[in-house]
Design a protein around this motif. Structure first.
Motif, PDB file in Angstrom:
ATOM      1  N   ALA A   1      -2.888  10.468  -3.643  1.00 36.21           N
ATOM      2  CA  ALA A   1      -3.031   9.188  -4.347  1.00 36.21           C
ATOM      3  C   ALA A   1      -2.863   8.013  -3.385  1.00 36.21           C
ATOM      4  N   TYR A   2      -3.639   6.979  -3.650  1.00 37.14           N
ATOM      5  CA  TYR A   2      -3.471   5.684  -2.980  1.00 37.14           C
ATOM      6  C   TYR A   2      -3.302   4.620  -4.056  1.00 37.14           C
ATOM      7  N   ASP A   3      -2.306   3.773  -3.861  1.00 36.24           N
ATOM      8  CA  ASP A   3      -2.017   2.696  -4.813  1.00 36.24           C
ATOM      9  C   ASP A   3      -1.788   1.438  -4.002  1.00 36.24           C
TER      10      ASP A   3
ATOM     11  N   LYS B   1      -6.263   1.756  -7.505  1.00 39.26           N
ATOM     12  CA  LYS B   1      -5.626   3.073  -7.455  1.00 39.26           C
ATOM     13  C   LYS B   1      -6.712   4.135  -7.385  1.00 39.26           C
TER      14      LYS B   1
ATOM     15  N   THR C   1      -9.227  -0.362 -10.859  1.00 39.39           N
ATOM     16  CA  THR C   1      -9.008  -1.569 -10.071  1.00 39.39           C
ATOM     17  C   THR C   1      -8.883  -2.761 -11.011  1.00 39.39           C
TER      18      THR C   1
ATOM     19  N   SER D   1      -4.006   0.514 -17.179  1.00 36.43           N
ATOM     20  CA  SER D   1      -5.153   0.848 -16.330  1.00 36.43           C
ATOM     21  C   SER D   1      -6.357  -0.010 -16.676  1.00 36.43           C
TER      22      SER D   1
ATOM     23  N   LYS E   1      -5.747  -5.265  -7.274  1.00 36.85           N
ATOM     24  CA  LYS E   1      -5.051  -3.990  -7.274  1.00 36.85           C
ATOM     25  C   LYS E   1      -6.063  -2.852  -7.402  1.00 36.85           C
TER      26      LYS E   1
ATOM     27  N   HIS F   1       0.848  -1.183   0.000  1.00 35.91           N
ATOM     28  CA  HIS F   1       0.000   0.000   0.000  1.00 35.91           C
ATOM     29  C   HIS F   1       0.886   1.235   0.000  1.00 35.91           C
TER      30      HIS F   1
ATOM     31  N   ALA G   1      -6.976   8.422  -6.954  1.00 36.12           N
ATOM     32  CA  ALA G   1      -6.198   9.657  -6.954  1.00 36.12           C
ATOM     33  C   ALA G   1      -7.130  10.851  -7.127  1.00 36.12           C
TER      34      ALA G   1
END
Length: 763
Positions: A606-608, A626, A679, A652, A624, A587, A628
């Protein structure tokens, strides 16, 4: 009857005549040898157990003939007497002049010729029919192991001039024997279908591709493994007396079909009675309880018993007891059908590590690996620290696999040596060439990338490339151990010319030049924080007819901007490796903002994240995501148009063209947005027909995502979905990824693109 009597009379007369000829012993005055061509007379005399001046009789005759035959040089040997002269007449074996092999497609001819030569059946060798017959049988055996039960190997010999021979080996491989049926009889507790699902052998499954499936290819070693799998299946469900009564394997007359019948005797099911653990003074009550997977009243499970023993051993290993022994003694009550289990723990002596040996590091300095170890020399052995050391090593980008073995020190029962065996992958790459990318057009590239520069673990990259949309120059350097405590420092200098119109975004170009410096601080084994500070100069070149939002922005803010970006990041990483992980999570939270003195003030959050879970040893599920969001500050209503998020493409939402999703500008092109959500749910598995190649993985995936003007404009109905298959190959010039995806809910105006590829895939 008369004919049989006459035959025996003739044979007896010949034997009698032979014995009469040698009945009288004589002293050999001379030895004459005839029939020689290539073999020297001295060779015959050397092997012949007779010498001039010695007595010779019929007893020595048999030994002499046998000795000359045993040399392998002759096809026929005869002895005769002329007065006191011993006459030896031989017929030499021919030499092999030619070897012709035909009909072989599964085994290369060169491989077969090498095998023949190793058995002394090659050009120039004496023709040994016995050795040739043996090789013929071994060749048939090799085909049998591959499932070719109809194989037939025929050998013929043709004479050539000068006492030479041509060996012809004709192979009829036949088809691979396919399993037509597997039947299990004698089962009552479980259905035959459930039992068959435990086997590796069988008829192809419903959703499998027959040409790619190997499930119906019979092999004896697979059958042995399947019988053990059945045994484990029953023992894990309480059937302690389960046995396989018989296994019958039959072939169809054409040897192309295999029928397997497995007869079983299930016996009775047993449950767990009492569970007693002795010798656990060094463990807490809670540790013992946590270790136990056996519960009174539950069905007995061999797997649960082994897990309990393993857990106890692990807890002891964390305290330095590397050679603990946990014995299990079952007490079976036949009348009540229960098993009382006693576990006896012998922790042994507490062990400390004397020496750690690094092996396999052909490119890397010893200290690079040692600094990742959490198990230290001259300290107590700790299984937890050992496992942590292994994970840290596997995360290095230039490490493919790590094995750690324990060796007791001879004569010292409380000491061990550790062998850290590293399998390295190539990390130093030099690339020069040209190519084509769907998103970048024509590529001209010169790059030197070293994740392990000069074996120091430092990273260096020099990259110059040119494409229709991007022209880059980059120099980047990173030292992951700038300080012994693990503080990393890096910097980069870059120049970029970017043509957004070539990527179907908007009609503008951007030139930027900048540099930055980065520091990262470890907080714990799994957590770290980093910050990157830099300076950048950007210039915008408008197209002939730019979109309205670009024209409005540049009219208000100009065409040139000086920026001082600062990025703060937090990373939590528990993955077991950095490339193709099959366990753990990663994370990353980040915030990017412009320092005072920048021409444009904005902030990006942002979160990834990624989650990995092993389904089997070779199959991994990953999830996965993401998210932002960007915000403008001061006189900016939102992010600058060149900092907006984009979606679509292989990185993406696959199945849609690169950067094509989201809001459209006045020209009908995607302009990006201030909010992003993507995702991916993915199952990775070995590539069929290349399951042993660790550098290649296939995947089945579902992607979802889109970009929005702002976070307030988020609409779940606008999320785009796609599904497909992908392949990732860790090629010598970098990761290569290709995917085939179909959009599941494309709307009018969406740009679809099923086949996509990229060099430099991210993990």
């Amino acid at each position: 009857m008369k004919k049989q009597t006459l035959s025996w009379t003739i044979v007896s007369s010949l034997l009698a005549a032979s014995q009469a000829a040698w009945a009288a012993s004589f002293v050999v005055q001379d030895i004459q040898v005839s029939g020689l061509d290539r073999v020297a007379q001295a060779t015959v005399l050397n092997y012949l157990p007779a010498r001039v001046g010695q007595a010779f009789d019929d007893n020595r005759s048999a030994a002499a003939i046998r000795a000359l035959y045993d040399t392998g040089l002759f096809d026929d040997v005869q002895l005769a007497r002329q007065g006191d002269v011993l006459v030896v007449t031989v017929v030499e074996r021919p030499t092999i002049g030619e070897i012709n092999i035909s009909g072989n497609s599964k085994l290369p001819t060169e491989q077969l010729l090498q095998a023949l030569k190793a058995a002394n059946v090659g050009k120039g060798d004496m023709l040994d029919k016995a050795a040739l017959l043996k090789m013929q049988r071994e060749l048939e055996a090799q085909y049998l192991t591959m499932g070719h039960y109809g194989v037939k190997v025929d050998t013929t010999i043709e004479p050539l001039a000068n006492n030479r021979a041509k060996v012809n080996i004709a192979v009829k491989e036949g088809g691979i024997a396919r399993i037509k049926q597997v039947k299990i009889v004698g089962n009552k507790a479980f259905s035959e279908q459930e039992l068959l699902s435990q086997l590796e052998l069988g008829t192809p499954r419903t959703l499998s591709i027959p040409m790619l499936s190997s499930r119906d290819k019979f092999a004896k070693e697979k059958l042995v493994g399947d019988l053990e799998a059945l045994n484990s299946f029953y023992r894990d469900r309480g059937y302690l007396n389960f046995e396989i009564v018989s296994t019958q394997v039959s072939l169809t007359p054409d040897k192309q079909g295999v029928f397997i019948t497995i007869s079983v005797n299930e016996g009775d099911q047993y449950k767990i009675g009492t569970v007693d653990v002795y010798g656990v003074e060094r463990l807490t009550k809670q540790q013992v309880q946590d270790s136990m997977k056996l519960r009174q009243g539950e069905v007995f499970s061999q797997k649960a018993l082994e897990e309990s023993r393993k857990n106890l051993s692990t807890y002891l290993g964390e305290q330095g007891y590397a050679f603990s022994k946990i014995g299990a003694k079952p007490d079976i009550d036949e009348a009540r059908k229960i098993v009382n289990i006693s576990l006896n723990v012998d922790s042994g002596k507490r062990t400390y590590v004397r020496r750690i040996n690094i092996r396999g590091n052909n490119r890397t300095k010893d200290e690079v690996y040692r600094r990742e170890l959490r198990q230290l020399e001259s300290s107590w052995f700790a299984a937890e620290q050992l496992e942590r050391s292994k994970v840290r090593l596997q995360r290095l980008p230039y490490v493919e696999e790590v094995r750690i073995t324990t060796e007791p020190v001879a004569g010292t029962p409380d000491q061990v040596d550790l062998n850290v065996i590293v399998s390295e992958r190539s990390s130093n790459q030099f690339r020069i060439g040209a190519g084509y990318s769907q998103s970048q057009g024509l590529l001209v590239n010169l790059a030197v990338t070293q994740d392990n520069f000069m074996g120091t673990g430092k990273q260096l990259e020099v990259n110059i490339d040119n494409s229709e949309s991007n022209r880059n120059f980059l120099i980047s350097y990173d030292n992951p151990y700038y300080t012994p405590e693990g503080l990393s420092r890096g910097f980069s200098i870059y120049y970029n010319e970017y043509d957004a119109e070539a990527e179907d975004i908007s009609a503008y170009a951007s030139d930027k030049f900048g540099a930055n410096v980065k520091f990262a601080f470890p907080l714990s084994e799994n957590d770290s924080v980093s910050f990157t500070a830099g300076a950048e100069q950007r210039k915008i070149i408008l197209g002939t007819a730019p979109a309205d939002h670009i024209k409005e922005f540049t009219d208000k803010h100009g065409l040139e901007y000086k920026q001082l970006p600062l990025t703060l990041s937090y990373v939590h990483d528990t993955r077991n490796r950095s490339i193709f992980p099959n366990a753990g999570q990663r994370h990353r939270l980040s915030i990017q903002s412009a320092l005072p003195g920048s021409d444009l003030q904005y902030t990006k959050f942002a979160y990834d994240g990624a989650f990995y879970k092993a389904i089997t040893d070779d199959v991994t599920f990953s999830l996965k995501a993401k998210v932002a969001v960007g915000k403008g500050q001061g006189d900016l209503d939102g992010l600058p148009f060149f900092e907006k998020y984009t979606a679509g493409g292989i990185r993406s939402v696959r199945g849609y063209e690169q950067n094509s999703l989201g809001p459209l500008d006045s020209k009908g092109d995607a302009k990006g947005g201030d909010a992003l959500l993507t995702t991916t749910a993915e199952v990775l598995f070995p590539m069929p027909l290349a399951s042993d190649v660790k550098s290649v993985k296939m995947s089945a995936f579902v992607d979802a995502g889109n970009v929005f003007d702002t976070s307030d404009n988020f609409d779940s109905a606008e999320i785009r979905y796609s599904a497909g298959l992908g392949v990732v190959w860790l090629s010598p010039i970098g990761p290569f990824e290709v995917s085939y995806a179909k959009p599941l809910n494309a709307k009018d105006g969406d740009k679809e693109q099923s086949l996509q590829f990229s060099i430099g895939a991210s993990f």
